[in-house]
Structures are given as structure tokens and as C-alpha cells.
Scaffold this motif. Structure first.
Motif, PDB file in Angstrom:
ATOM      1  N   HIS A 181       0.831  -1.204   0.000  1.00  0.00           N
ATOM      2  CA  HIS A 181       0.000   0.000   0.000  1.00  0.00           C
ATOM      3  C   HIS A 181       0.859   1.244   0.000  1.00  0.00           C
ATOM      4  N   VAL A 182       1.410   1.563  -1.179  1.00  0.00           N
ATOM      5  CA  VAL A 182       2.283   2.716  -1.326  1.00  0.00           C
ATOM      6  C   VAL A 182       1.891   3.477  -2.583  1.00  0.00           C
ATOM      7  N   ALA A 183       1.799   4.790  -2.435  1.00  0.00           N
ATOM      8  CA  ALA A 183       1.518   5.661  -3.579  1.00  0.00           C
ATOM      9  C   ALA A 183       2.382   6.906  -3.439  1.00  0.00           C
ATOM     10  N   PHE A 184       2.737   7.466  -4.578  1.00  0.00           N
ATOM     11  CA  PHE A 184       3.479   8.714  -4.634  1.00  0.00           C
ATOM     12  C   PHE A 184       2.647   9.742  -5.379  1.00  0.00           C
ATOM     13  N   VAL A 185       2.779  10.997  -4.978  1.00  0.00           N
ATOM     14  CA  VAL A 185       2.053  12.090  -5.608  1.00  0.00           C
ATOM     15  C   VAL A 185       3.058  13.160  -6.015  1.00  0.00           C
ATOM     16  N   ALA A 186       2.894  13.683  -7.224  1.00  0.00           N
ATOM     17  CA  ALA A 186       3.695  14.811  -7.699  1.00  0.00           C
ATOM     18  C   ALA A 186       2.916  16.078  -7.391  1.00  0.00           C
ATOM     19  N   VAL A 187       3.583  17.030  -6.745  1.00  0.00           N
ATOM     20  CA  VAL A 187       2.944  18.261  -6.289  1.00  0.00           C
ATOM     21  C   VAL A 187       3.613  19.443  -6.982  1.00  0.00           C
ATOM     22  N   SER A 188       2.790  20.297  -7.585  1.00  0.00           N
ATOM     23  CA  SER A 188       3.296  21.466  -8.300  1.00  0.00           C
ATOM     24  C   SER A 188       3.741  22.550  -7.328  1.00  0.00           C
ATOM     25  N   GLU A 189       4.367  23.574  -7.871  1.00  0.00           N
ATOM     26  CA  GLU A 189       4.772  24.719  -7.048  1.00  0.00           C
ATOM     27  C   GLU A 189       3.557  25.414  -6.432  1.00  0.00           C
ATOM     28  N   ALA A 190       2.385  25.243  -7.052  1.00  0.00           N
ATOM     29  CA  ALA A 190       1.138  25.809  -6.522  1.00  0.00           C
ATOM     30  C   ALA A 190       0.486  24.883  -5.499  1.00  0.00           C
ATOM     31  N   ASP A 191       1.189  23.819  -5.099  1.00  0.00           N
ATOM     32  CA  ASP A 191       0.730  22.846  -4.103  1.00  0.00           C
ATOM     33  C   ASP A 191      -0.517  22.088  -4.537  1.00  0.00           C
ATOM     34  N   GLU A 192      -0.558  21.710  -5.829  1.00  0.00           N
ATOM     35  CA  GLU A 192      -1.663  20.884  -6.324  1.00  0.00           C
ATOM     36  C   GLU A 192      -1.121  19.565  -6.859  1.00  0.00           C
ATOM     37  N   ALA A 193      -1.937  18.522  -6.745  1.00  0.00           N
ATOM     38  CA  ALA A 193      -1.562  17.211  -7.269  1.00  0.00           C
ATOM     39  C   ALA A 193      -1.596  17.268  -8.795  1.00  0.00           C
ATOM     40  N   VAL A 194      -0.469  16.926  -9.417  1.00  0.00           N
ATOM     41  CA  VAL A 194      -0.395  16.936 -10.874  1.00  0.00           C
ATOM     42  C   VAL A 194      -0.065  15.556 -11.438  1.00  0.00           C
ATOM     43  N   GLY A 195       0.105  14.570 -10.549  1.00  0.00           N
ATOM     44  CA  GLY A 195       0.364  13.213 -10.990  1.00  0.00           C
ATOM     45  C   GLY A 195       0.485  12.281  -9.805  1.00  0.00           C
ATOM     46  N   ALA A 196       0.412  10.986 -10.084  1.00  0.00           N
ATOM     47  CA  ALA A 196       0.506   9.991  -9.020  1.00  0.00           C
ATOM     48  C   ALA A 196       0.823   8.628  -9.620  1.00  0.00           C
ATOM     49  N   VAL A 197       1.328   7.752  -8.755  1.00  0.00           N
ATOM     50  CA  VAL A 197       1.592   6.364  -9.133  1.00  0.00           C
ATOM     51  C   VAL A 197       1.534   5.522  -7.864  1.00  0.00           C
ATOM     52  N   SER A 198       1.118   4.267  -8.011  1.00  0.00           N
ATOM     53  CA  SER A 198       1.008   3.353  -6.869  1.00  0.00           C
ATOM     54  C   SER A 198       1.594   2.002  -7.222  1.00  0.00           C
ATOM     55  N   ILE A 199       1.752   1.175  -6.196  1.00  0.00           N
ATOM     56  CA  ILE A 199       2.085  -0.225  -6.448  1.00  0.00           C
ATOM     57  C   ILE A 199       0.970  -1.084  -5.863  1.00  0.00           C
ATOM     58  N   ALA A 200       0.844  -2.263  -6.417  1.00  0.00           N
ATOM     59  CA  ALA A 200      -0.166  -3.221  -5.966  1.00  0.00           C
ATOM     60  C   ALA A 200       0.447  -4.611  -6.020  1.00  0.00           C
ATOM     61  N   PRO A 201      -0.032  -5.514  -5.169  1.00  0.00           N
ATOM     62  CA  PRO A 201       0.537  -6.866  -5.179  1.00  0.00           C
ATOM     63  C   PRO A 201       0.204  -7.640  -6.452  1.00  0.00           C
ATOM     64  N   ALA A 202      -0.909  -7.320  -7.097  1.00  0.00           N
ATOM     65  CA  ALA A 202      -1.319  -8.040  -8.305  1.00  0.00           C
ATOM     66  C   ALA A 202      -2.044  -7.089  -9.234  1.00  0.00           C
ATOM     67  N   ASP A 203      -1.984  -7.390 -10.537  1.00  0.00           N
ATOM     68  CA  ASP A 203      -2.706  -6.587 -11.511  1.00  0.00           C
ATOM     69  C   ASP A 203      -3.383  -7.475 -12.542  1.00  0.00           C
ATOM     70  N   LEU A 204      -2.630  -8.357 -13.161  1.00  0.00           N
ATOM     71  CA  LEU A 204      -3.196  -9.205 -14.207  1.00  0.00           C
ATOM     72  C   LEU A 204      -3.494 -10.604 -13.681  1.00  0.00           C
ATOM     73  N   PRO A 205      -4.757 -11.027 -13.729  1.00  0.00           N
ATOM     74  CA  PRO A 205      -5.068 -12.380 -13.284  1.00  0.00           C
ATOM     75  C   PRO A 205      -4.355 -13.446 -14.116  1.00  0.00           C
ATOM     76  N   GLU A 206      -3.987 -13.099 -15.349  1.00  0.00           N
ATOM     77  CA  GLU A 206      -3.276 -14.048 -16.204  1.00  0.00           C
ATOM     78  C   GLU A 206      -1.832 -14.276 -15.752  1.00  0.00           C
ATOM     79  N   ARG A 207      -1.311 -13.409 -14.897  1.00  0.00           N
ATOM     80  CA  ARG A 207       0.077 -13.532 -14.438  1.00  0.00           C
ATOM     81  C   ARG A 207       0.154 -13.388 -12.913  1.00  0.00           C
ATOM     82  N   PRO A 208      -0.459 -14.323 -12.163  1.00  0.00           N
ATOM     83  CA  PRO A 208      -0.509 -14.202 -10.702  1.00  0.00           C
ATOM     84  C   PRO A 208       0.852 -14.311 -10.010  1.00  0.00           C
ATOM     85  N   ALA A 209       1.848 -14.902 -10.654  1.00  0.00           N
ATOM     86  CA  ALA A 209       3.151 -15.076 -10.012  1.00  0.00           C
ATOM     87  C   ALA A 209       4.000 -13.801 -10.057  1.00  0.00           C
TER      88      ALA A 209
END
Length: 167
Positions: free
Chosen positions: A56-84
Motif C-alpha cells: 500500500h504505497v503511492a506517490f504524488v507529484a505536487v506542483s509549485e502551486a501545491d496541487e496534485a499533478v500526478g501519481a503512481v502506486s504499487i499493488a501486489p497483483a494486476d493481471l489475473p493471467e500472471r498471478p506469479a
């Protein structure tokens, strides 16, 4: 190597005030997907990702105006076709009018540095279209092009955090 813009990148856990703005960015981009049309769904998911340790980790990119302008996260799984395969990069978003300015690269750099320090030996992402080239510029390599059960095609890329990226 990814370009670095003038933004600050933070753990979303350190900026809980930006959970809703990040959720709104994601909803505006992907809110037409079946089962994901409600902004509340995006707020709940984004909030659940705002931790300090995997998965449960996410990162947020914050502009000089202190607004969220981007984000990215990680997850334990994404594709059911590739559970390993795990963990996965998910929810990578940059505000539409700021794409191409290096914000995505700054987010990926922060995520990969965090992963290396956290002992994660490999990250995965499933994507398509122009995003494939974005990840390649950030040092990721194509592992597979997958024809999914739903008829869509996904390009699976991988990177070893902490290893030098090629230019």
C-alpha cells in the motif's frame, strides 16, 4: 533516463489532503471503465493505496502551486493471467495538460528508489499505447505482449529497481 521537472514528489501518506485530487485525476482518465464510473470508488481505492509500506504505497507529484499533478502506486497483483508476477505499478497518471514535462519520470524515479531501498527486486507494469515508450525511456524492458481473455492486448514491462537505467 527520465527527465525531472520542477515538482516535489511525496508519499501520498504524507499528503492525505491530496487523496481526493489524485482520485479525481484518475477518475477523469479512467472513470468510464465498467464498475469504475463513480468518483467514490476512485477515492476509496486511492485512499487504500496511501500507505508507507508495500503493498500500500503511492506517490504524488505536487506542483509549485501545491496541487496534485500526478501519481503512481504499487499493488501486489494486476493481471489475473500472471498471478506469479508481483508487485505491479498501477494508477500512473499525470494531469493531461502537463504530460511530456517530466512529471511521470519524476514519479517513476521516486517509486523505483523507494522499491530498491525496500528490497523489491523487480517491478512489473501492464500497459499499452504511448505508455510503453514512456516506460522504456525510464529503463523498463518489454517482457511480454499478452493477448488478454477480454480481447485487449497488454504489454508487460519490467525493471529491477536500483540498477542503472540506460539513456
Amino acid at each position: 533516463m527520465c527527465d525531472s521537472p520542477t515538482v516535489a514528489v511525496h508519499l501520498l501518506a504524507d499528503r492525505p489532503d491530496l487523496v481526493v485530487p489524485v482520485a479525481r485525476l484518475r477518475w477523469q482518465e479512467w472513470g468510464t471503465e465498467p464498475g469504475r464510473q463513480d468518483l467514490r470508488w476512485w477515492i476509496d481505492v486511492t485512499g487504500s493505496e496511501a500507505g508507507r509500506t508495500a503493498p500500500h504505497v503511492a506517490f504524488v507529484a505536487v506542483s509549485e502551486a501545491d496541487e496534485a499533478v500526478g501519481a503512481v502506486s504499487i499493488a501486489p497483483a494486476d493481471l489475473p493471467e500472471r498471478p506469479a508476477l508481483s508487485p505491479w505499478v498501477v494508477g500512473m497518471i499525470v494531469q493531461a495538460d502537463r504530460r511530456g514535462s517530466g512529471i511521470g519520470g519524476a514519479l517513476m524515479s521516486a517509486l523505483q528508489q523507494w522499491a530498491a531501498v525496500s528490497g523489491i527486486s523487480r517491478l512489473w507494469v501492464a500497459t499499452g499505447g504511448p505508455a510503453v515508450e514512456f516506460y522504456r525511456r525510464c529503463g523498463w524492458t518489454v517482457a511480454e505482449v499478452l493477448d488478454r481473455d477480454n480481447g485487449e492486448q497488454a504489454t508487460i514491462l519490467t525493471v529491477r529497481p536500483g540498477e542503472p537505467t540506460r539513456s
